[in-house]
Design a protein around this motif. Structure first.
Motif, short mmCIF file in Angstrom:
data_model
loop_
_atom_site.label_atom_id
_atom_site.label_comp_id
_atom_site.label_asym_id
_atom_site.label_seq_id
_atom_site.Cartn_x
_atom_site.Cartn_y
_atom_site.Cartn_z
N LEU A 1 18.18 -7.81 25.04
CA LEU A 1 19.64 -8.07 25.11
C LEU A 1 20.56 -7.50 25.74
N MET A 2 21.40 -7.64 26.49
CA MET A 2 22.51 -6.25 26.92
C MET A 2 23.50 -6.72 27.28
N VAL A 3 25.01 -6.19 26.34
CA VAL A 3 26.23 -6.83 26.52
C VAL A 3 26.80 -6.93 27.64
N PRO A 4 27.10 -8.23 27.89
CA PRO A 4 27.44 -8.52 29.34
C PRO A 4 28.62 -7.41 30.13
N GLY A 5 28.36 -7.12 31.21
CA GLY A 5 28.94 -6.44 31.93
C GLY A 5 28.15 -6.45 33.30
N THR A 6 28.76 -5.20 33.80
CA THR A 6 28.47 -4.72 35.34
C THR A 6 27.04 -3.91 35.49
N ASP A 7 26.75 -4.63 36.25
CA ASP A 7 24.87 -3.92 36.63
C ASP A 7 25.10 -3.20 37.57
N GLU A 8 25.92 -2.72 38.45
CA GLU A 8 26.75 -1.19 38.95
C GLU A 8 27.32 -0.26 38.11
N ALA A 9 27.32 1.37 39.07
CA ALA A 9 28.36 2.01 38.76
C ALA A 9 29.03 1.37 39.68
N ILE A 10 31.19 1.13 39.10
CA ILE A 10 32.54 1.20 40.19
C ILE A 10 32.91 1.68 39.84
N THR A 11 33.95 1.85 40.83
CA THR A 11 34.78 3.11 41.00
C THR A 11 36.22 2.14 41.68
N ASP A 12 35.93 0.86 42.13
CA ASP A 12 37.17 0.09 43.11
C ASP A 12 37.65 -0.93 41.74
N ILE A 13 39.34 0.18 41.88
CA ILE A 13 39.33 -0.76 40.46
C ILE A 13 40.06 -2.54 40.61
N GLU A 14 39.90 -2.80 41.40
CA GLU A 14 40.95 -4.36 41.77
C GLU A 14 39.11 -4.81 41.61
N GLU A 15 38.21 -4.60 42.16
CA GLU A 15 37.16 -5.45 42.07
C GLU A 15 36.94 -4.94 40.54
N ALA A 16 37.19 -3.75 39.91
CA ALA A 16 36.82 -4.19 38.13
C ALA A 16 37.68 -5.04 38.01
N GLU B 1 31.89 -3.55 30.58
CA GLU B 1 30.67 -4.36 29.32
C GLU B 1 32.31 -5.28 29.17
N LYS B 2 31.38 -6.09 27.55
CA LYS B 2 32.04 -6.77 26.90
C LYS B 2 32.76 -5.84 26.07
N TYR B 3 33.51 -6.30 25.11
CA TYR B 3 33.72 -5.77 23.98
C TYR B 3 33.64 -5.78 22.93
N VAL B 4 32.05 -5.80 21.65
CA VAL B 4 31.91 -6.53 20.83
C VAL B 4 32.79 -6.13 19.33
#
Length: 479
Positions: free
Chosen positions: A128-143, A199-202
């Motif tokens: 199990l991993m915390v829900p979140g992005t699978d790849e690095a991201i720098t685009d603020i709108e997409e993020a 990622e989701k903050y636990v």
């Protein structure tokens, strides 16, 4: 393996040398101009000045360290932790020059050095991993769209990060853009890489890590867990083993998961798999540290294993001398990192001279130390002076011994985290085991520590006054 160069300083260099000497292996120290008089320099069989005080002019000079190792006919290099310990290129360079790197192969360091690559590697193992992005991201709108899908609060983390740098908790959507910009900027500044993941903050998380050890013969074992939830600025200050909340069943599951993580990257040597545990006791893979951890002594205390010795044996190509069934938890251990920091001033570094520096001694008290009385605390490195470790048959016993050890640890000339340690170990939330990574945020303030210190001073004064009155009564007794 007859001679090891320890590519580090302070308490960890001393720690590695102690085991090397016990095994009949000669040691070489490297040191900067700021560390000429350090204990690790005096302890080594040979010592070489590597450069000026700043680490980028000394302890981070990989090629120069290799040159020294070759000149002195060194068989192996132990990197300790920090500095070059998780530098894949340094590991490769060591091996290319015919010197054994006491650590994992560069492939494992590279995979686990990127949080995103690490997550990709363990995907196939149903961890199990915390829900979140699978790849690095720098685009603020997409993020922002991703964050909305995950749901606030969310956590922004630097892909190449560590030590809390490039990390931001975002409670609500209106703060997202500014926090994202800050995280990217900080990540670029600290690591030269502005990519982050979300990622989701636990909420109410506990930080539980599992110690693993793997040899080159396909054997991997885990040496149980360490609880590392007492943190300031996302960095650990107090650790213990075992955790007060893990059941035997949950411990076994997390241990198995950690072994799978190690296998996912063909791991070799000592490593630590870090998990978040939520308030429902679900655990999520965070990352793997491909080195010996600062807090390894608490694991040694409860298992009776010398992790540095196991590292050296594995690096020599030996099979692990233990199976999983051989490992048992015996008692409880606590560790306080003694930092040259002022807990009354936002834990800012406190530099100066150690006018008084006396270590506590006694049964089941261990101090992994890198300083001596009269030494200057340099501003160039991590401000940790030592690690204070206590052991007891029970958690309560280890806590009480820790409080006694803190009281007998005498330091003057600088501020340290010793008073903060007293605050933690006396606090009801810690003693009950009912705490999480928000302990400092929830319970600690400089004012609360000051109040505790004032109360202790009043009690000490009252005891002294009572003793004085008793002494006066004796003096006045008629013949």
């Amino acid at each position: 393996m007859r001679k090891i160069l320890v590519a580090n300083r302070g308490e960890i260099a001393v720690r590695v040398m102690k085991t090397a000497k016990k095994m009949g292996i000669k040691t070489v120290a490297i040191y900067s101009t700021a560390d000429r008089m350090s204990p690790h320099v005096q302890m080594a069989d040979e010592a070489v000045l590597i450069g000026e005080a700043p680490s980028n002019k000394s302890y981070l000079l990989g090629e120069k360290i290799i040159e020294v190792a070759k000149r002195l006919n060194v068989d192996a290099i132990h990197p300790g932790y920090g500095f070059l310990s998780e530098n894949a290129e340094f590991g490769e360079l060591t091996e290319k020059n015919g010197i054994t790197f006491i650590g994992p192969k560069s492939k494992a360091i590279k995979i686990m050095g990127s949080k995103l690559a690490a997550k990709e590697a363990v995907k196939a193992y149903d961890i199990l991993m915390v829900p979140g992005t699978d790849e690095a991201i720098t685009d603020i709108e997409e993020a922002k769209k991703i964050a909305q899908d995950i749901g606030f609060p969310i956590l922004i983390k630097a892909s190449a990060g560590g030590g809390g740098k490039g990390m931001r908790i975002v409670e609500k959507e209106s703060d997202f853009e500014s926090q994202m910009n800050r995280a990217i900027s900080e990540a670029k500044s600290a690591f030269g890489d502005g990519s982050v993941f979300i990622e989701k903050y636990v909420t109410s998380p506990r930080h539980i890590e599992i110690q693993v050890m793997a040899d080159s013969h396909g054997n991997v074992v885990h040496l149980f867990e360490r609880e590392c939830s007492i943190q300031r600025r996302h960095q650990k200050v107090v650790e213990e083993a075992p955790s007060s909340v893990l059941t035997p069943e949950l411990r076994a599951k997390m241990g198995e998961a950690a072994i799978k993580v190690a296998k996912s990257c063909d791991y070799l040597g000592a490593g630590t798999v870090e998990f978040l545990l939520d308030d429902q006791h679900n655990f999520y893979f965070l990352e793997m540290n491909t080195r010996l951890q600062v807090e390894h002594p608490v694991t040694e205390m409860i298992t009776g294993m010398d992790l540095v010795e196991l590292q050296i044996r594995v690096a020599r190509g030996e099979k692990l001398p233990i199976d999983q069934d051989d490992l048992k938890i015996n008692g409880h251990a606590m560790e306080l990192r003694v930092y040259a920091e002022d807990p009354l001033n936002d834990f800012l570094p406190s530099v100066g001279t150690l006018d008084v520096y006396q270590l506590p001694i006694g049964d089941h008290i261990r101090v992994d130390n890198g300083f001596e009385e009269g030494m200057e605390v340099p501003i160039y490195y991590d401000p940790m002076l030592s690690k204070l470790i206590t052991y007891g048959k029970t958690r309560e016993e280890a806590i009480e011994l820790m409080l006694k050890a803190i009281e007998n640890y005498k330091i003057e000339g600088i501020q340290t985290t010793l008073p903060f340690g007293t605050f933690v170990f006396e606090h009801d939330a810690f003693r009950s085991g009912n705490f999480d990574t928000h302990f400092v945020k929830k319970y600690y303030s400089p004012e609360s520590l000051k109040t505790d210190q004032d109360n202790e001073a009043k009690i000490a004064a009252l005891i002294a006054l009572k003793q004085y009155i008793e002494d006066q009564k004796i003096v006045r007794l008629p013949n």
